[in-house]
Design an enzyme around this catalytic site. Structure first.
Site, PDB file in Angstrom:
ATOM      1  N   LEU A 152      23.388  50.476  43.103  1.00 42.82           N
ATOM      2  CA  LEU A 152      24.693  50.156  43.677  1.00 42.82           C
ATOM      3  C   LEU A 152      25.262  48.985  42.895  1.00 42.82           C
ATOM      4  CD1 LEU A 152      24.092  50.308  47.549  1.00 42.82           C
ATOM      5  CD2 LEU A 152      25.640  51.760  46.244  1.00 42.82           C
ATOM      6  N   ASP A 153      26.559  49.023  42.623  1.00 39.18           N
ATOM      7  CA  ASP A 153      27.203  47.912  41.930  1.00 39.18           C
ATOM      8  C   ASP A 153      27.070  46.635  42.751  1.00 39.18           C
ATOM      9  OD1 ASP A 153      28.080  49.675  39.954  1.00 39.18           O
ATOM     10  OD2 ASP A 153      29.926  50.131  41.057  1.00 39.18           O
ATOM     11  N   PRO A 154      27.123  45.468  42.111  1.00 40.65           N
ATOM     12  CA  PRO A 154      27.084  44.207  42.878  1.00 40.65           C
ATOM     13  C   PRO A 154      28.142  44.140  43.968  1.00 40.65           C
ATOM     14  CG  PRO A 154      26.738  43.750  40.557  1.00 40.65           C
ATOM     15  CD  PRO A 154      27.081  45.220  40.653  1.00 40.65           C
TER      16      PRO A 154
END
Length: 318
Positions: free
Chosen positions: A50-52
């Site tokens: 998951l992206d930050p």
């Protein structure tokens, strides 16, 4: 004056799955490492980055559960995304620098938005974001992008089963997405914005579920820390799911004691009713022994054996 050093974590064998509610601001690997130290798990991995900026379900695999991470990585997933029209960024989300701003067309209707979304459903060709973990020449694209290199992000075929507008509030759009492995929500939003002629980027993204965890009970990092401090490590371990929970969507075949022993030695076993090409071999108590491949003659061959399948081995740790 030297800062006091934190005591080194003494890791332990631990097997199981944690359904983490990843907070915004951490990469998936940063979240994994924090959870691994919290649980003192000797071995851990996650099942799909998951992206930050993103929050939501990040299945964490400890110990022998890492052997099913690849299966979960390829599972279907669902997201809630908020997009903002009128600006594109170099990362296709709010963490990036604005590249271009354009006015949102006056009178844009929900029908116009639907027309932009329709070509992005089904089996589509999608260009990955330049800032992504995809590798070229053994290096993630984001590392090359940060150095200012010119990058041609790859185009890949992905599956988008559901992409629908939930709500519109001025330039902000709420979207629901259900998709297959490898789909970038940032790319869907970027391409929708280009079709509308004004650009768009993601400002919030939450992963709702990953098969087979359709109604997941997720745990936040702060709640896990508090649980450990107030109730101890045993209470923390009670948050883990058994490996079998991650294999619910696969057919299973039950082996008798002799067949289970042979499989534990890595020997193929014959079954009368072959359930599918990929299955889970279990003992009489329903404990998963191995992920197996099944040929059309009914022979099971171990693809990934769990450590406790070996004759005389102990069960899962934790």
């Amino acid at each position: 004056m030297k800062k006091p050093q934190r005591p080194r974590t003494v890791f332990r064998p631990l097997d199981g799955l944690l359904l983490l509610d990843k907070p915004a601001g951490l990469s998936s690997n940063q979240a994994l490492q924090q959870v691994r130290h919290l649980f003192r798990a000797a071995k851990g991995g996650h099942t799909g980055s998951l992206d930050p900026l993103a929050t939501g379900l990040l299945p964490i695999c400890f110990g022998e559960a890492t052997k099913i991470a690849g299966l979960l990585l390829g599972a279907r997933k669902a997201y809630h995304a908020t997009a903002v029209l009128g600006a594109t960024t170099d990362t296709d989300d709010a963490d990036g620098a604005v590249l271009r701003e354009r006015p949102v067309p006056v009178g844009m209707s929900e029908s116009d938005i639907e027309a932009a979304l329709a070509p992005l459903r089904g089996r589509i060709q999608q260009r990955a974001p330049v800032y992504s973990a995809l590798k070229q020449g053994g290096e993630p694209l984001y590392a090359r992008a940060r150095r200012g290199e010119a990058i041609e992000a790859p185009i890949r075929e992905v599956q988008v089963d559901t992409l629908k507008l939930l709500e519109r509030d001025g330039p902000r759009l709420s979207l629901h997405v259900e998709c297959g492995s490898g789909t970038y929500i940032r790319s869907l939003v970027r391409d929708m914005g280009e079709a509308l002629g004004c650009g768009a980027h993601v400002v919030t993204l939450r992963r709702l579920w990953v098969d087979p965890f359709r109604q997941p009970r997720m745990f936040r990092l702060d709640a896990l820390r508090a649980l450990r401090e107030t109730e101890g490590e045993a209470a923390l371990d009670a948050c883990l799911l058994p490996i079998e929970a991650g294999l619910m969507d696969f057919p299973s075949v039950t082996l008798d004691a002799d067949a289970a022993r042979g499989l534990g030695h890595g020997q193929p076993q014959r079954v009368e009713a072959a359930p599918a090409e990929t299955a889970v071999a279990c003992d009489a108590q329903g404990r998963a022994l191995a992920i197996v491949t099944v040929d059309d003659q009914g022979w099971l061959r171990p693809r990934r054996l769990f450590a406790w399948a070996a004759p005389g081995a102990a069960g899962p740790a934790g």
